[in-house]
Design an enzyme around this catalytic site. Structure first.
Site, mmCIF file in Angstrom:
data_model
loop_
_atom_site.group_PDB
_atom_site.id
_atom_site.type_symbol
_atom_site.label_atom_id
_atom_site.label_comp_id
_atom_site.label_asym_id
_atom_site.label_seq_id
_atom_site.Cartn_x
_atom_site.Cartn_y
_atom_site.Cartn_z
ATOM 1 N N TYR A 1 -25.068 67.028 29.391
ATOM 2 C CA TYR A 1 -25.131 66.311 30.670
ATOM 3 C C TYR A 1 -26.475 65.590 30.811
ATOM 4 O O TYR A 1 -26.514 64.408 31.163
ATOM 5 C CB TYR A 1 -24.934 67.291 31.834
ATOM 6 N N TYR B 1 -19.207 69.564 41.129
ATOM 7 C CA TYR B 1 -17.965 69.312 40.402
ATOM 8 C C TYR B 1 -17.054 70.500 40.674
ATOM 9 O O TYR B 1 -17.402 71.628 40.328
ATOM 10 C CB TYR B 1 -18.231 69.208 38.899
ATOM 11 N N LYS C 1 -21.427 59.442 31.897
ATOM 12 C CA LYS C 1 -22.061 58.911 30.686
ATOM 13 C C LYS C 1 -21.962 57.388 30.533
ATOM 14 O O LYS C 1 -22.686 56.799 29.714
ATOM 15 C CB LYS C 1 -21.420 59.545 29.438
ATOM 16 N N HIS D 1 -32.704 65.029 39.850
ATOM 17 C CA HIS D 1 -31.834 66.181 40.087
ATOM 18 C C HIS D 1 -32.024 67.183 38.953
ATOM 19 O O HIS D 1 -31.872 66.833 37.788
ATOM 20 C CB HIS D 1 -30.364 65.756 40.151
ATOM 21 N N PRO E 1 -15.114 59.288 33.749
ATOM 22 C CA PRO E 1 -16.380 59.361 34.502
ATOM 23 C C PRO E 1 -16.906 60.772 34.740
ATOM 24 O O PRO E 1 -18.016 60.925 35.250
ATOM 25 C CB PRO E 1 -16.011 58.698 35.838
HETATM 26 C C1 PHB Z 1 -21.389 58.938 41.284
HETATM 27 O O1 PHB Z 1 -22.353 59.292 41.983
HETATM 28 O O2 PHB Z 1 -20.746 57.893 41.528
HETATM 29 C C2 PHB Z 1 -20.982 59.788 40.131
HETATM 30 C C3 PHB Z 1 -21.736 60.902 39.810
HETATM 31 C C4 PHB Z 1 -21.350 61.697 38.746
HETATM 32 C C5 PHB Z 1 -20.224 61.397 38.017
HETATM 33 C C6 PHB Z 1 -19.469 60.265 38.314
HETATM 34 C C7 PHB Z 1 -19.850 59.455 39.379
HETATM 35 O O3 PHB Z 1 -19.841 62.203 36.996
#
Ligand code: PHB
Ligand code: APR
Length: 403
Positions: free
Chosen positions: A389, A205, A301, A76, A297
């Site tokens: 990130y 997000y 990380k 990605h 989450p």
């Molecule tokens: C996930 O795909 O489960 C996932 C992706 C990004 C995050 C947290 C969980 O920040």
């Protein structure tokens, strides 16, 4: 396998930290044993996160554990942030000088590491619960464990607790040696898996007046989505329709498309915590992964920190094997904690920028929107977020995060 009674490195816990460390030790010819309290099916089915930093992928490659990840994982090159019904894409390669992340579920990675371990070793005992780690102050720490209804003792030169936040290794350390810094969060994540194609190619997000939402994925046919919910929410109170409506409402942009709906196959509420234990070692006992630190989450990380600990420790044991020097083992905690605190800061920043707290004022919301707006208008601000990130290489300065 019988019951191992003696090893050089005793590892408690077969999550990503324990499994990757065992693999790295095996490759350098260092004898180790992993004890895991759950059975294999349970460990392989646990739903966890899914974003790997470049440095995690590089480590898995060098451990010979990236074949399926290369085939089935997806690179990605960015993420999208949504706020005020707008959309902002952060392009990692251009903002970070070429770095990117990979989408590959932690459960798949755990399956790959277990499959390798079953083929080539080192020994891993499922349904073997560590009861206590003892002898912290001497030369021969030992793990007392229960397996098949009996108690056994594994005498080690070194013990590594990769046994998660509630693990026995940390809790068994002598009084006053460790200090844990913690912060709770006034909201949880409600995570779902759905048999529905993801509506977007990259992760989204979203900040919204209804609360945070995240759109992620597991494959071309499976979506993984999250909603911010109050602590203590019962997932059974949420019908599928309510979940989809809420996700659509929070992820909406002006004229944007809606999610593809499909059967929801899993619903779970995940509480959030920030926690760091210092130091991450005492005598011949080390802590790695969630046993030493938990991040909220939002920055993706947790898995990457667990892998970074395993890498630093793997190198330190290799150095000991090659030179007889404990120099890198002695530096383990300091080396890891720099990266850990950077990740804590970043994860807390992402969390507070995107979630609505229960006592949120209009003023707080305006501050969040100003911060998001800054990412849209300042390449420096965007580059700082992207660098954190996508993560930095695990190496000399393992601090991570500063571009
Ligand atoms: C996930 O795909 O489960 C996932 C992706 C990004 C995050 C947290 C969980 O920040
Ligand atoms: N004896 C043996 N095994 C134990 C014991 C015990 N007393 N206590 C816990 N375990 C095992 C758990 O069953 C689990 O399999 O330790 C393992 C810890 O694994 P993880 O929880 O996956 O932790 P870690 O390897 O540090 O990986 C961190 O997991 O929680 C996510 O977001 C986190 O992605 C991050 C990753």
């Amino acid at each position: 396998m019988g019951h191992p009674t003696r090893t050089r490195v005793g590892i408690v816990g077969a999550g990503p930290a324990g499994l990757l460390l065992a693999r790295l030790l095996h490759l350098t010819g260092i004898d180790c044993v992993i004890l895991e309290r759950r059975d294999r099916t349970y460990v392989e089915r646990r739903q966890r996160a899914g974003i790997l930093e470049q440095s995690t992928v590089d480590a898995l490659r060098s451990a010979g554990a990236a074949d399926r990840l290369e085939r089935e994982g997806t690179p990605h090159d960015g993420v999208e942030l949504r706020f005020a019904r707008r959309s902002l894409r952060l392009d990692f390669p251009s903002l970070t000088g070429g770095r990117r992340v990979w989408l590959y579920a932690q459960t798949e990675l755990v399956k790959d590491l277990i499959a390798l371990q079953q083929k080539e070793g080192p020994p891993l005992l499922f349904e073997a619960r560590a009861l206590a780690v003892e002898g912290n102050d001497g030369d021969r720490p030992l793990i007392r464990y229960a397996h098949a209804g009996r108690e056994h003792t594994l005498v080690c030169d070194w013990v590594v607790g990769c046994d998660g936040y509630h693990g026995v290794t940390r809790h068994g350390m002598p009084e006053g040696v460790l200090r844990t810094y913690e912060r709770g969060h006034p909201y949880s994540w409600f995570g779902i898996l759905a048999d529905a194609p993801p509506a977007y190619e990259e992760l989204i997000y979203a900040h919204s007046e209804r609360g945070f939402a995240l759109a992620s994925m597991r494959s071309a046919h499976v979506s993984r989505l999250y909603l911010q919910v109050p602590n203590g929410t019962d997932p059974e109170q949420w019908s599928d329709e309510r979940v989809w409506n809420e996700l659509d409402a929070r992820l909406a942009t002006r004229g944007g498309r809606r999610l593809h709906r499909g059967p929801i196959t899993s619903k779970a509420v995940l509480p959030m915590r920030s926690s760091v234990t210092e130091p991450m070692a005492h005598g011949r006992i080390f802590l790695a992964g969630d046993a030493a630190h938990i991040v909220p989450p939002t920055g993706a990380k947790g898995l990457n920190l667990a892998a970074a600990d395993a890498m630093v420790l793997g190198r330190a044991f290799a150095h000991l094997g090659a030179t007889g020097s404990t120099e890198l083992l002695d530096a383990y905690s300091d080396t890891c904690l720099r990266r850990v605190w950077r990740a804590e800061h970043f994860s807390n920043l992402m969390t507070s920028m995107l979630h609505l707290s229960p006592d949120q004022s209009e003023f707080d919301t305006r501050l969040q929107l100003s911060q998001l707006e800054r990412l849209a208008t300042s390449p420096h601000a965007a580059a700082e977020l992207a660098a954190n990130y996508a993560g930095l290489p695990v190496g000399g300065d393992a601090g991570g995060g500063g571009a």
